[in-house]
Design a protein around this motif. Sequence first.
Motif, PDB file in Angstrom:
ATOM      1  N   THR A   8      73.015 -49.316  53.334  1.00 53.51           N
ATOM      2  CA  THR A   8      74.230 -50.133  53.805  1.00 53.51           C
ATOM      3  C   THR A   8      74.656 -49.475  54.697  1.00 53.51           C
ATOM      4  O   THR A   8      74.650 -48.683  54.571  1.00 53.51           O
TER       5      THR A   8
ATOM      6  N   GLU B 145      72.173 -44.678  53.716  1.00 50.70           N
ATOM      7  CA  GLU B 145      70.586 -44.932  53.064  1.00 50.70           C
ATOM      8  C   GLU B 145      70.057 -43.059  52.368  1.00 50.70           C
ATOM      9  O   GLU B 145      69.738 -42.388  53.424  1.00 50.70           O
TER      10      GLU B 145
ATOM     11  N   PRO C 128      76.445 -49.995  48.576  1.00 49.83           N
ATOM     12  CA  PRO C 128      76.181 -52.104  48.693  1.00 49.83           C
ATOM     13  C   PRO C 128      76.997 -52.147  47.543  1.00 49.83           C
ATOM     14  O   PRO C 128      77.477 -51.950  46.548  1.00 49.83           O
ATOM     15  N   GLY C 129      77.531 -53.575  47.488  1.00 51.25           N
ATOM     16  CA  GLY C 129      78.715 -54.299  46.489  1.00 51.25           C
ATOM     17  C   GLY C 129      80.426 -53.891  46.409  1.00 51.25           C
ATOM     18  O   GLY C 129      81.113 -54.687  46.343  1.00 51.25           O
TER      19      GLY C 129
ATOM     20  N   ASN D  47      65.673 -55.633  41.059  1.00 50.11           N
ATOM     21  CA  ASN D  47      65.492 -54.708  42.749  1.00 50.11           C
ATOM     22  C   ASN D  47      66.957 -54.558  42.564  1.00 50.11           C
ATOM     23  O   ASN D  47      67.906 -55.207  41.924  1.00 50.11           O
TER      24      ASN D  47
ATOM     25  N   ASP E 164      69.512 -55.378  45.019  1.00 49.85           N
ATOM     26  CA  ASP E 164      70.084 -56.410  45.923  1.00 49.85           C
ATOM     27  C   ASP E 164      70.414 -57.131  44.185  1.00 49.85           C
ATOM     28  O   ASP E 164      71.665 -58.027  44.278  1.00 49.85           O
ATOM     29  N   ASP E 165      69.750 -57.325  43.353  1.00 48.19           N
ATOM     30  CA  ASP E 165      70.112 -58.026  42.266  1.00 48.19           C
ATOM     31  C   ASP E 165      70.644 -57.089  41.196  1.00 48.19           C
ATOM     32  O   ASP E 165      72.646 -57.709  40.718  1.00 48.19           O
TER      33      ASP E 165
ATOM     34  N   VAL F 176      73.405 -55.148  42.579  1.00 44.98           N
ATOM     35  CA  VAL F 176      73.936 -54.670  42.919  1.00 44.98           C
ATOM     36  C   VAL F 176      75.034 -56.001  42.846  1.00 44.98           C
ATOM     37  O   VAL F 176      76.636 -55.717  42.741  1.00 44.98           O
ATOM     38  N   ALA F 177      74.511 -57.136  43.042  1.00 45.46           N
ATOM     39  CA  ALA F 177      74.848 -58.626  42.076  1.00 45.46           C
ATOM     40  C   ALA F 177      75.681 -58.519  40.472  1.00 45.46           C
ATOM     41  O   ALA F 177      76.885 -58.807  40.275  1.00 45.46           O
TER      42      ALA F 177
END
Length: 546
Positions: free
Chosen positions: A6, A80, A354-355, A487, A489-490, A492-493
């Motif tokens: 991020t 990153e 991220p998150g 992945n 993104d998933d 992080v959630a």
Amino acid sequence: MAAAATAVTLVLASCSGGGGNDDGNGDGGGGGSDADATLHLSLSQDVETLLPMDSNVGDNISVLDVVYDGLVRYDPKTTEPYNYVAESIESDDNTVWTIKIKPDLKFQNGEAVDADAFARAWNYAAYGPNAMANNYFFERIAGYDDMQGETDDDGNVTTEPTADTLSGLKVVDPQTLEVTLTGPFAGFSTMLGYTGFFPIAQACLDDIDACAVQPIGNGPFQVEKWDQGVNLTAKRWDDYTLEETPKYGAIEWTEYTGEDNWPDFQAGNLDFATPPPAETAAAANDPDLQERYIEGPGAALTYLGFPLYKDGPWKDIEFRKAISMAIDRQGIIDALLPGQRIPADSWVVPDVVPGGTGGTCEWCTFDADAAKEALAKAGGWPDGEKMTIHLGQDETEQALFKAVGDSIQETLGIPYELDPTEDYFARRSARDFSGPFRANWFPDYPLNENYLAPVYASGDAKNGNTEFGYYSADFEAAVKAGDEAANLDDAVAKYQEAEKILAADFPTVPLFVAQNTTYYSENVSNVVLDPFSGEPKLRLLEVTNG
């Protein structure tokens, strides 16, 4: 400690050309340095080792960042990860990972930096009896449990390990390492720039004690001499072949206690320093110093822990709420360190990994009335007793936690005393605290998971986390769900859901997020601060008149 994919907005000096990866990321050396110049830095704590697998605090990591190279490095602007020693890191299922290593890389003694160099380093770190500080970073790799053995409550070995190598490590060929995890983890490649994953020369393992003082690195600087407790010198390694190498010639670190380095900075003997609280206002009002001042958002979170493993009022969540709401975070910052801290209201620092989002802590706002009500629900504080607040010996932190104690005492009437000790970390690990204690975390790699699992997960329902005694099956299940996500993104959630569970249980009290700030001398330019540690990125610096 952590990092991820991020963008982080930093207040940065302009970056000159230099190395980096093929996409232009990274922190390659600048073009304006004097090849004979020496950079003068300070170490602010008692550094005991320079073994990468045994180094997990800021000063060790800062030194090792220029003495060693890892598989990946982190972009100082975005955090990153990008491949560095690694040519590629790939997986089809997030469980079996294939790492290709760039050819023809060498250690400073001429040994090859290859798949064996990483395998032997990771095996040594993961072997429980070696007692390396970064041992737990390898728990995701298959075979880790067989390498730990068992100990009793006094630390005596009751069951010897059944293996001395990780079954999940396979050297396919000199440039290929195959890593099999115990289960899927989408963030595995993100971890690999952390110090604990650096390679080790065979000569180091042959004499591990010597290597702890005189490391054989694969980075752009080579340790020349370390007079422990006094100073450490390193010179640029002329045979270094990768892109990110500074153009100045040497680094000298002088070891100090606390902020004792500020007078030396003012005298021109150091190139970087941050003033102690008593000098902050004077420095801010000095026009010359302000021209050599840099700041940026930080990732380090300071919080108040509780010995949940020991009986006391802190075992009641209402008491922990009361303590948190009794602390005037903003008032303390304004009085002591304006611009150097911001109030914390989450367990993952916002906008850094991220998150990370703010506001996950419901009880982190100063509210004297609500604090008193919560204390009453908890049954109050024992009459005639002082609350001991444990911490290390650091001038700034002692000033901060005196203000924290004063705020609690003024709001709730709880008398307190500070207990600053040199062996703070050893006492914390030994569960030797009788009251709340100062704790701090900055991420090792860019993922919100790193603020959560390494700090609070344990898998031990009986004893809980080592430092706090906290355990939650729901929290650990949420972390596991993040690990198994398809992945990043998933993942992080899912880790965000774990933070919500932590917020409801409230085992610790977030206090302050450090803003990265420093003053620098006229000898340096192109100053960029690491978004995690807050230290200057040494490979980017330009140094003259050293």
